[in-house]
Design a protein around this motif. Structure first.
Motif, short mmCIF file in Angstrom:
data_model
loop_
_atom_site.label_atom_id
_atom_site.label_comp_id
_atom_site.label_asym_id
_atom_site.label_seq_id
_atom_site.Cartn_x
_atom_site.Cartn_y
_atom_site.Cartn_z
N HIS A 1 -45.83 -25.16 8.21
CA HIS A 1 -44.79 -25.56 9.15
C HIS A 1 -45.21 -25.32 10.60
O HIS A 1 -44.76 -26.04 11.49
CB HIS A 1 -43.50 -24.81 8.83
CG HIS A 1 -43.00 -25.06 7.44
ND1 HIS A 1 -42.61 -26.31 7.01
CD2 HIS A 1 -42.85 -24.22 6.37
CE1 HIS A 1 -42.23 -26.23 5.75
NE2 HIS A 1 -42.36 -24.99 5.33
N ALA A 2 -46.02 -24.30 10.85
CA ALA A 2 -46.45 -24.04 12.23
C ALA A 2 -47.30 -25.21 12.75
O ALA A 2 -47.12 -25.67 13.88
CB ALA A 2 -47.24 -22.74 12.29
N LYS A 3 -48.23 -25.69 11.92
CA LYS A 3 -49.05 -26.82 12.33
C LYS A 3 -48.22 -28.09 12.46
O LYS A 3 -48.44 -28.91 13.36
CB LYS A 3 -50.19 -27.03 11.32
CG LYS A 3 -51.20 -28.07 11.75
CD LYS A 3 -52.37 -28.13 10.78
CE LYS A 3 -53.40 -29.17 11.23
NZ LYS A 3 -54.54 -29.24 10.29
N ALA A 4 -47.24 -28.25 11.56
CA ALA A 4 -46.35 -29.42 11.65
C ALA A 4 -45.55 -29.40 12.95
O ALA A 4 -45.39 -30.43 13.61
CB ALA A 4 -45.42 -29.45 10.44
N GLU A 5 -45.07 -28.21 13.31
CA GLU A 5 -44.30 -28.10 14.56
C GLU A 5 -45.16 -28.50 15.77
O GLU A 5 -44.72 -29.25 16.64
CB GLU A 5 -43.78 -26.68 14.75
CG GLU A 5 -43.03 -26.48 16.06
CD GLU A 5 -42.80 -25.02 16.37
OE1 GLU A 5 -43.21 -24.17 15.55
OE2 GLU A 5 -42.24 -24.72 17.44
N SER A 6 -46.40 -28.02 15.78
CA SER A 6 -47.30 -28.34 16.90
C SER A 6 -47.56 -29.85 16.97
O SER A 6 -47.56 -30.44 18.06
CB SER A 6 -48.62 -27.58 16.73
OG SER A 6 -49.53 -27.92 17.76
N ALA A 7 -47.76 -30.48 15.82
CA ALA A 7 -48.02 -31.92 15.80
C ALA A 7 -46.81 -32.71 16.27
O ALA A 7 -46.93 -33.67 17.02
CB ALA A 7 -48.43 -32.35 14.38
N PHE A 8 -45.64 -32.29 15.84
CA PHE A 8 -44.42 -33.01 16.24
C PHE A 8 -44.15 -32.83 17.74
O PHE A 8 -43.67 -33.75 18.40
CB PHE A 8 -43.23 -32.52 15.43
CG PHE A 8 -43.19 -33.07 14.02
CD1 PHE A 8 -43.29 -34.43 13.80
CD2 PHE A 8 -43.05 -32.22 12.93
CE1 PHE A 8 -43.26 -34.94 12.50
CE2 PHE A 8 -43.01 -32.71 11.65
CZ PHE A 8 -43.13 -34.07 11.43
N ARG A 9 -44.43 -31.65 18.28
CA ARG A 9 -44.25 -31.45 19.72
C ARG A 9 -45.21 -32.33 20.52
O ARG A 9 -44.85 -32.87 21.58
CB ARG A 9 -44.43 -29.98 20.08
CG ARG A 9 -43.29 -29.08 19.62
CD ARG A 9 -43.41 -27.68 20.17
NE ARG A 9 -42.34 -26.82 19.71
CZ ARG A 9 -41.14 -26.74 20.26
NH1 ARG A 9 -40.87 -27.50 21.32
NH2 ARG A 9 -40.21 -25.94 19.78
N ALA A 10 -46.44 -32.45 20.04
CA ALA A 10 -47.39 -33.33 20.73
C ALA A 10 -46.92 -34.78 20.65
O ALA A 10 -47.05 -35.55 21.62
CB ALA A 10 -48.78 -33.19 20.09
N GLU A 11 -46.35 -35.16 19.52
CA GLU A 11 -45.82 -36.52 19.39
C GLU A 11 -44.64 -36.74 20.34
O GLU A 11 -44.51 -37.81 20.94
CB GLU A 11 -45.38 -36.75 17.94
CG GLU A 11 -44.83 -38.13 17.67
CD GLU A 11 -44.41 -38.29 16.22
OE1 GLU A 11 -44.84 -37.47 15.38
OE2 GLU A 11 -43.63 -39.22 15.94
N ALA A 12 -43.77 -35.74 20.49
CA ALA A 12 -42.63 -35.86 21.40
C ALA A 12 -43.08 -36.00 22.84
O ALA A 12 -42.45 -36.69 23.64
CB ALA A 12 -41.71 -34.65 21.24
N ALA A 13 -44.19 -35.33 23.20
CA ALA A 13 -44.68 -35.42 24.58
C ALA A 13 -45.17 -36.82 24.90
O ALA A 13 -45.13 -37.24 26.06
CB ALA A 13 -45.80 -34.40 24.79
N ARG A 14 -45.64 -37.55 23.88
CA ARG A 14 -46.14 -38.91 24.13
C ARG A 14 -45.05 -39.96 24.02
O ARG A 14 -45.17 -41.03 24.60
CB ARG A 14 -47.25 -39.24 23.12
CG ARG A 14 -48.49 -38.37 23.21
CD ARG A 14 -49.60 -38.93 22.34
NE ARG A 14 -49.18 -39.05 20.95
CZ ARG A 14 -49.38 -38.11 20.04
NH1 ARG A 14 -49.99 -36.98 20.38
NH2 ARG A 14 -49.00 -38.28 18.79
N ALA A 15 -44.00 -39.67 23.25
CA ALA A 15 -42.99 -40.69 22.94
C ALA A 15 -41.87 -40.70 23.97
O ALA A 15 -41.75 -39.79 24.81
CB ALA A 15 -42.43 -40.45 21.54
N THR A 16 -41.04 -41.72 23.89
CA THR A 16 -39.86 -41.85 24.74
C THR A 16 -38.70 -42.34 23.90
O THR A 16 -38.89 -42.86 22.79
CB THR A 16 -40.10 -42.85 25.90
OG1 THR A 16 -40.44 -44.12 25.34
CG2 THR A 16 -41.21 -42.37 26.82
N GLY A 17 -37.48 -42.16 24.43
CA GLY A 17 -36.30 -42.72 23.79
C GLY A 17 -36.04 -42.11 22.43
O GLY A 17 -36.17 -40.91 22.20
N ALA A 18 -35.66 -42.99 21.46
CA ALA A 18 -35.27 -42.52 20.13
C ALA A 18 -36.45 -41.86 19.41
O ALA A 18 -36.27 -40.90 18.65
CB ALA A 18 -34.74 -43.70 19.31
#
Length: 546
Positions: A359-376
């Motif tokens: 879960h720690a690695k998953a959290e890091s990956a999702f945060r990196a995805e959020a930094a690149r994404a916008t909107g929904a």
């Protein structure tokens, strides 16, 4: 045209497809001639004008990509609706930045969420300052209302200041003209710094009560005085609003003026301290009666891209039936996935480690995805990051990500973010005896907000009961005169074995029951994630949500 610049693609596509067909025909003739002259002569007489067919197809596709529009379409809309008028304060004081990004931005954000959550209701829009202005009449076309919300600016008001009485009277007039629908409501977003007399505003509010209009005042801003910034067209701050004497203007939220107005109308003031004010407004309006409402509106310049796409398809199908080779090759080129489509179908980087339990690695990956994404997509990635942090026991990080995800306009995602935030606070309270009361209070607040979105959610109700049951206070420390001695032993029992715990009160929840509920919630969350992962593998959805 939606994108006139894309018209330059039409000749490019025409040349590309025509050249492809021409080269394919030349290769076919060359191979046939190498076999025999007679066969080569026959090949030259077949499909002479195929490259023209593909050139015209390229032109049609290029025009379709530019988004042609035309004509007029009458749309009938029917819904069970109440009549709601939203008013937004456009005075200069709403530019104060004591809330992010400023008071007007906060009001517009909450008003847009309100429009999205009440998708079946008739909504009108008013802007008010020294005067009140009708920006959109009562309508089921919420897209038009949200378009006006996006363009709100203090420069739209020709008269400065804030006159609360005028917008109350105009809201009553707009609602009085509603010939259909259910109950009527007026929701005003304002900082309460009205420049008319309080008695005049109270009289206008009392008139609303007499005609049966529900008034909701949504306060924005802070009670600490703040200055009103002045910015150049580029957004750079160049100073502060000043009085005629050159003194900087300071503004603050005036709940003391809003409360008497709401009481006169029998209405409600939604505090500025509530994180999602639109959820509270939806809860207030949920109990109002709704009635059938019908509306017929004209939609100008309807999309016509389907016409060019249909013509292109008919050309290719006709050519396929006559000469399959080059036509099928072009069809294959058109249906092959593009790099952009392949990228869109690529699973999120956090899904794989989440399935493995990392879960720690998953959290890091999702945060990196959020930094690149916008909107929904950004809101979904933040929710996934917060949920991964919750599963990893990193409750502080889960709070931050889930708080950000809870600001999404999507009601379903907002409910899940609020629910997981409440669960994270409950688990943190079980580990932190020092801050237990504040964490339990936070859990109760988030779960109540979740229940406003889904009142029938049993899990949220169970966890809310856990949060509202405070643990008993610790036993008092022994009092003694010597200081530092051991506490006295407990009194002896009745001689028949260890002393039993007292029986729980009727209707209360025992500790074992509470632990069982928390365990069931964890099992339920794990089952839900597994079911969603299986559904994603079956349907290959673009946005991953677990």
């Amino acid at each position: 045209m939606d994108a006139p610049l894309l018209l330059v693609l039409a000749p490019v596509l025409a040349l590309a497809l025509g050249a492809l067909a021409w080269r394919a025909r030349r290769a076919r003739v060359r191979l046939a001639t190498a076999w025999s002259d007679a066969l080569g002569q026959r090949a030259r007489g077949i499909n002479r004008h195929g490259f023209l067919v593909f050139g015209v197809t390229g032109v049609l596709l290029g025009v379709g990509l530019a988004g042609p529009r035309g004509g007029r379409l009458d749309v009938d809309a029917t819904s069970r609706a109440l009549n709601l008028v939203i008013g937004v304060d456009l005075s200069r004081s709403m530019l104060a930045e004591d809330v992010a990004p400023n008071r007007l931005g906060r009001a517009v954000r909450e008003a847009r969420r309100l429009s999205q959550d009440l998708a079946q209701d008739r909504i009108g829009l008013l802007g008010f300052a020294g005067s009140s202005y009708i920006l959109a009449p009562l309508t089921l076309d919420h897209a038009a209302v949200e378009l006006h919300l996006t363009a709100l600016d203090p420069d739209l008001a020709s008269e400065g200041g804030t006159n609360l009485a005028r917008v109350l009277r105009q809201g009553a007039e707009v609602l009085d003209g509603a010939g259909q629908g259910g109950d009527r409501a007026l929701v005003l977003f304002t900082d309460g710094e009205t420049h008319d007399s309080l008695s005049e505003s109270i009289a206008a509010a009392a008139a609303l009560r007499e005609v049966g209009v529900t008034l909701v005042l949504v306060s924005v801003g802070d009670t600490i005085p703040a200055r009103i910034p002045l910015r150049d067209p580029g957004g750079r701050r160049i100073g502060d609003q000043q009085t005629a004497e050159g003194t900087p203007v300071e503004t603050r939220r005036r709940d003391d003026l809003l409360r008497p107005v709401a009481e006169a109308a029998g209405g409600t003031v939604v505090p500025a301290t509530v994180q999602n004010q639109s959820d509270v407004v939806v809860g207030i309006l949920r109990d109002l009666a709704r009635a059938p409402a019908r509306e017929r509106r004209a939609q100008d310049r309807r999309p016509l891209a389907w016409v060019t796409a249909l013509l292109a398809a008919l050309l290719l199908v006709g050519h396929t039936l006559s000469r399959r080779g080059a036509a099928l090759l072009s069809l294959a080129v058109l249906v092959l996935p593009t790099p952009q489509a392949a990228e869109a179908q690529r699973p999120s980087g956090g899904i794989t480690p989440a399935r493995r339990g990392d879960h720690a690695k998953a959290e890091s990956a999702f945060r990196a995805e959020a930094a690149r994404a916008t909107g929904a997509a950004r809101d979904t990635a933040l929710f996934n990051a917060g949920t991964a942090a919750l599963a990893a026991g990193r409750y502080a990080e889960a709070h931050g990500a889930l708080d950000s995800a809870a600001s999404t306009p999507d009601p379903e995602l907002r409910y899940r973010a609020l629910y997981n935030h409440g669960v994270a606070s409950l688990r943190a309270a079980a580990l932190d005896s020092v801050h237990r009361d504040s964490l339990l209070g936070l859990a109760a607040e988030r779960l109540k907000e979740a229940l406003l979105l889904r009142p029938d959610a049993d899990r949220a109700k169970w966890n809310l009961e856990l949060a509202m049951r405070r643990p008993p206070p610790p036993p008092p420390s022994p009092q003694g005169g010597g200081g530092g001695g051991n506490p006295p032993p407990p009194p002896p029992g009745n001689g028949q074995g260890p002393e039993r715990s007292p029986e729980p009160r009727p209707g209360a929840m025992t500790q074992a029951e509470a632990e069982a509920i928390l365990s069931s919630v964890e099992r339920g969350e794990a089952a839900t994630r597994a079911e969603q992962a299986q559904r994603r593998r079956a349907t290959a959805r673009v946005v991953k949500d677990w």
